[in-house]
Design an enzyme around this catalytic site. Structure first.
Site, PDB file in Angstrom:
ATOM      1  N   LYS A  13      77.138  89.700  29.413  1.00 11.38           N
ATOM      2  CA  LYS A  13      78.043  90.614  30.125  1.00 11.38           C
ATOM      3  C   LYS A  13      78.224  90.204  31.596  1.00 11.38           C
ATOM      4  O   LYS A  13      77.426  89.415  32.134  1.00 11.38           O
ATOM      5  CB  LYS A  13      77.498  92.040  30.031  1.00 11.38           C
ATOM      6  N   PHE A  61      81.624 107.402  28.730  1.00 10.42           N
ATOM      7  CA  PHE A  61      81.445 106.173  29.512  1.00 10.42           C
ATOM      8  C   PHE A  61      82.508 105.114  29.222  1.00 10.42           C
ATOM      9  O   PHE A  61      82.441 104.010  29.776  1.00 10.42           O
ATOM     10  CB  PHE A  61      80.035 105.596  29.276  1.00 10.42           C
ATOM     11  N   ARG A  89      69.499  92.104  17.796  1.00 10.31           N
ATOM     12  CA  ARG A  89      69.318  93.427  18.396  1.00 10.31           C
ATOM     13  C   ARG A  89      67.861  93.643  18.845  1.00 10.31           C
ATOM     14  O   ARG A  89      67.601  94.268  19.857  1.00 10.31           O
ATOM     15  CB  ARG A  89      69.818  94.516  17.450  1.00 10.31           C
ATOM     16  N   THR A  95      69.468  99.724  24.178  1.00 11.19           N
ATOM     17  CA  THR A  95      70.659  99.761  25.044  1.00 11.19           C
ATOM     18  C   THR A  95      70.270 100.106  26.475  1.00 11.19           C
ATOM     19  O   THR A  95      70.750  99.493  27.431  1.00 11.19           O
ATOM     20  CB  THR A  95      71.650 100.823  24.504  1.00 11.19           C
ATOM     21  N   ASN A 116      73.989  96.249  31.103  1.00  8.44           N
ATOM     22  CA  ASN A 116      72.767  95.936  30.358  1.00  8.44           C
ATOM     23  C   ASN A 116      72.728  94.500  29.827  1.00  8.44           C
ATOM     24  O   ASN A 116      72.117  94.222  28.799  1.00  8.44           O
ATOM     25  CB  ASN A 116      72.542  96.971  29.246  1.00  8.44           C
ATOM     26  N   GLU A 130      84.360  91.823  15.564  1.00  6.64           N
ATOM     27  CA  GLU A 130      84.111  91.234  16.897  1.00  6.64           C
ATOM     28  C   GLU A 130      84.209  89.707  16.914  1.00  6.64           C
ATOM     29  O   GLU A 130      84.653  89.141  17.914  1.00  6.64           O
ATOM     30  CB  GLU A 130      82.732  91.687  17.392  1.00  6.64           C
TER      31      GLU A 130
HETATM   32  P1  CMP Z   1      76.787  97.607  24.093  1.00  3.60           P
HETATM   33  O1  CMP Z   1      75.686  97.129  23.222  1.00  3.60           O
HETATM   34  O2  CMP Z   1      77.763  96.590  24.592  1.00  3.60           O
HETATM   35  O3  CMP Z   1      77.590  98.752  23.331  1.00  3.60           O
HETATM   36  C1  CMP Z   1      78.317  99.740  23.999  1.00  3.60           C
HETATM   37  C2  CMP Z   1      78.046  99.756  25.458  1.00  3.60           C
HETATM   38  O4  CMP Z   1      78.340 100.968  26.110  1.00  3.60           O
HETATM   39  C3  CMP Z   1      76.553  99.578  25.709  1.00  3.60           C
HETATM   40  O5  CMP Z   1      76.133  98.289  25.365  1.00  3.60           O
HETATM   41  C4  CMP Z   1      76.465  99.938  27.166  1.00  3.60           C
HETATM   42  O6  CMP Z   1      76.918  98.879  28.022  1.00  3.60           O
HETATM   43  C5  CMP Z   1      77.472 101.082  27.224  1.00  3.60           C
HETATM   44  N1  CMP Z   1      76.786 102.388  27.135  1.00  3.60           N
HETATM   45  C6  CMP Z   1      76.136 102.912  26.086  1.00  3.60           C
HETATM   46  N2  CMP Z   1      75.632 104.130  26.368  1.00  3.60           N
HETATM   47  C7  CMP Z   1      75.997 104.364  27.648  1.00  3.60           C
HETATM   48  C8  CMP Z   1      75.769 105.457  28.540  1.00  3.60           C
HETATM   49  N3  CMP Z   1      75.086 106.541  28.153  1.00  3.60           N
HETATM   50  N4  CMP Z   1      76.278 105.367  29.777  1.00  3.60           N
HETATM   51  C9  CMP Z   1      76.973 104.274  30.171  1.00  3.60           C
HETATM   52  N5  CMP Z   1      77.213 103.190  29.354  1.00  3.60           N
HETATM   53  C10 CMP Z   1      76.723 103.259  28.125  1.00  3.60           C
END
Ligand code: CMP
Length: 145
Positions: A13, A61, A89, A95, A116, A130
């Site tokens: 990212k 979000f 994963r 996450t 993240n 994807e």
């Molecule tokens: P990702 O695995 O890319 O899948 C969805 C993304 O949304 C996740 O990683 C985070 O970057 C984002 N995300 C998930 N939960 C939240 C949250 N509670 N607040 C902000 N961003 C989030």
């Protein structure tokens, strides 16, 4: 667990790209025997980020996430290996980096739940959406490690 060879889509990212963590992130996967079969650096537009994350469109979000994901380039990667989806994963960690196990990518390199460091497909259905989002059939390489 039954062993099946899978492909999964990973994104390094924008937060990790701008900090120079691309090589570090890929090393976590390569060290576990996952094979890089495609890679491409892309600067997503906001619209493209929204399309990629359409499953989250009702989440609070969504706006902030897609703004962040279009703020700088990402590295899109396809990894292949036995049970690649669940293994990736595990290697990424939870996450939210505060909940990620020590030794995982997110525990070591992520800033917060949004920034993240890395994304990985969460199911075969997600991977089927994807991977072709970024790569055509010709761009997926086949070789033995
Ligand atoms: P990702 O695995 O890319 O899948 C969805 C993304 O949304 C996740 O990683 C985070 O970057 C984002 N995300 C998930 N939960 C939240 C949250 N509670 N607040 C902000 N961003 C989030």
């Amino acid at each position: 667990m039954q062993k099946i060879t899978e492909k999964t889509l990973v994104m390094v990212k924008p937060d990790a790209v701008v900090k120079g963590f691309v090589g570090k992130v890929l090393t976590y996967f390569e060290d576990q025997g996952l094979k890089i079969v495609a890679a491409k650096m892309v600067h997503l537009s906001k619209e493209e980020a929204k399309k990629f994350y359409y499953v989250h469109q009702q989440r609070p979000f969504y706006e902030s996430l897609t703004e962040f994901m279009s703020s700088a380039p990402i590295l899109a990667v396809v990894l292949e290996g036995e049970n690649a989806i669940s293994r990736v994963r595990e290697i990424m960690g939870a996450t939210n980096p505060k909940e990620a196990k020590p030794g995982t990518i997110r525990s070591s390199l992520a800033e917060n739940v949004e920034r993240n460091a890395v994304h990985g497909s969460d199911s075969p259905e997600s991977a089927a959406y994807e991977i072709p989002f970024f790569f055509n059939q010709l761009e997926l390489c086949s070789y033995n490690l």
